[in-house]
Design an enzyme around this catalytic site. Sequence first.
Site, PDB file in Angstrom:
ATOM      1  N   ASP A 279       7.769   7.624  -8.111  1.00  0.00           N
ATOM      2  CA  ASP A 279       7.398   6.223  -7.899  1.00  0.00           C
ATOM      3  C   ASP A 279       8.075   5.382  -9.001  1.00  0.00           C
ATOM      4  OD1 ASP A 279       6.250   3.908  -7.021  1.00  0.00           O
ATOM      5  OD2 ASP A 279       4.168   4.573  -7.247  1.00  0.00           O
TER       6      ASP A 279
ATOM      7  N   HIS B 147      -2.381   2.318 -11.559  1.00  0.00           N
ATOM      8  CA  HIS B 147      -1.848   3.539 -10.949  1.00  0.00           C
ATOM      9  C   HIS B 147      -2.451   4.776 -11.606  1.00  0.00           C
ATOM     10  CE1 HIS B 147       1.793   2.319  -8.414  1.00  0.00           C
ATOM     11  NE2 HIS B 147       1.176   1.200  -8.725  1.00  0.00           N
TER      12      HIS B 147
ATOM     13  N   GLY C 172       0.805  -1.216   0.000  1.00  0.00           N
ATOM     14  CA  GLY C 172       0.000   0.000   0.000  1.00  0.00           C
ATOM     15  C   GLY C 172       0.835   1.261   0.000  1.00  0.00           C
TER      16      GLY C 172
ATOM     17  N   ALA D 174       7.188   8.748 -13.052  1.00  0.00           N
ATOM     18  CA  ALA D 174       7.202   7.285 -13.126  1.00  0.00           C
ATOM     19  C   ALA D 174       8.573   6.845 -13.626  1.00  0.00           C
ATOM     20  CB  ALA D 174       6.104   6.790 -14.057  1.00  0.00           C
ATOM     21  N   THR D 175       9.307   6.138 -12.790  1.00  0.00           N
ATOM     22  CA  THR D 175      10.662   5.736 -13.157  1.00  0.00           C
ATOM     23  C   THR D 175      10.708   4.384 -13.846  1.00  0.00           C
ATOM     24  OG1 THR D 175      10.993   4.729 -10.982  1.00  0.00           O
ATOM     25  CG2 THR D 175      11.653   7.035 -11.249  1.00  0.00           C
TER      26      THR D 175
END
Length: 400
Positions: A301, A271, A234, A253-254
């Site tokens: 993230d 997501h 989570g 976003a990586t």
Amino acid sequence: MEVTLLGTGAPAGLPRPDCPCAACATALGPDARAATALLVDGALLLDLTPGAAFAAARAGHSLGGVRQVLLSHPHDGPPVEVPAGLPHPVRVPDGRELALLTGHRVRAVATDAGGTGYAVTGPDGQRLLYLPPGGAPAGLETATADSYHMVLADVVGRADALARLRAVGSVGPTTDVIAVHLDHDVPPGGEVRRRLAAAGARAVPDGTTLVVGAYEEVPDVPRRTLVLGGARSGKSVEAERRLESFPDVLYVATGGTRGGDTEWAARVAAHRERRPGSWRTSETTDLVPVLAQDGPPVLIDCLSLWLTDVMDEVGAWDDAEWAGGGEKSLRERVRELTEAVRRTRRTVVAVSNEVGSGIVPATASGRRYRDELGRLNAAFASECEQVLLIVAGQAVVLRG
């Protein structure tokens, strides 16, 4: 201008009658909440609820001086008895303005949930905004010159309402944001206070009297936060929740895209569906320039995928390349990132995996990755005001 909160709960109150959920079971003492109602300077009552006169008496006030009673939403259940001497409650049409003999001015604010909000300006010029349960202001498109001194809204259920108000300047750094209409979907105990503080808001017990314009108790939003957790713990949900009350968030976003990997595509889609439509997405592992720029809050993230990409670049999986300069190059990249975190003026929430407590990887490359991720997490955490560990969806505060 003073506001006494006769109640701070949802229309059904908290705990709900005959509800066995964990939130209701633990809503005792100061965490028990009657339906939300506000008494402004003893002259204006916003929402008439059962037992309002007794609630006012317990708070050391009387409803005898009330000159106007305004309703923000329809009340379900049995009719509420109007105490003797109290004006008949009314709901003001959207956009209508009232001027009370006490010097208060009230404007009805349209919302998107069928209720009516009320913007109140006191004789001293202080301004507050009260929104109905589940409601957000409708039609906020242009910036406003002045922010409200106090906003009372359903922060837990409608975090986007706060984001809309921030986007147009109606909520500023000194606005006292009070969470009301709290229902049994709020986390029990201190968790709700921690979650609200991350949004720059707070909850107070029923019967509390607040001075509008006094902002000493307004929580400082942590500027740098690291959220750690294991697989499906989570952690991403927690990170997204911390910024959902802010507009124009940049989601970094990586992980990029992986052609033909349907499971990865499903993760990315999940997501994206969770994120507010106003957020922008950037797919990159070049984090240092992002942190160096001024701009809206950033959600990264995640750091573990950033590390994978960097280890690929420096040849960390080959022992010879690792010993021949790859390890030194990785250390330099981590140092550049942590220095960028230290210098940044943006609000940053970063997500990373915590893998050091599991089974020791069977391969040398797996052990190397585990060790380097532990080092990265420690270095990044040292630059953050708040660090959280998410276990089974529950946040454990490690710092802040």
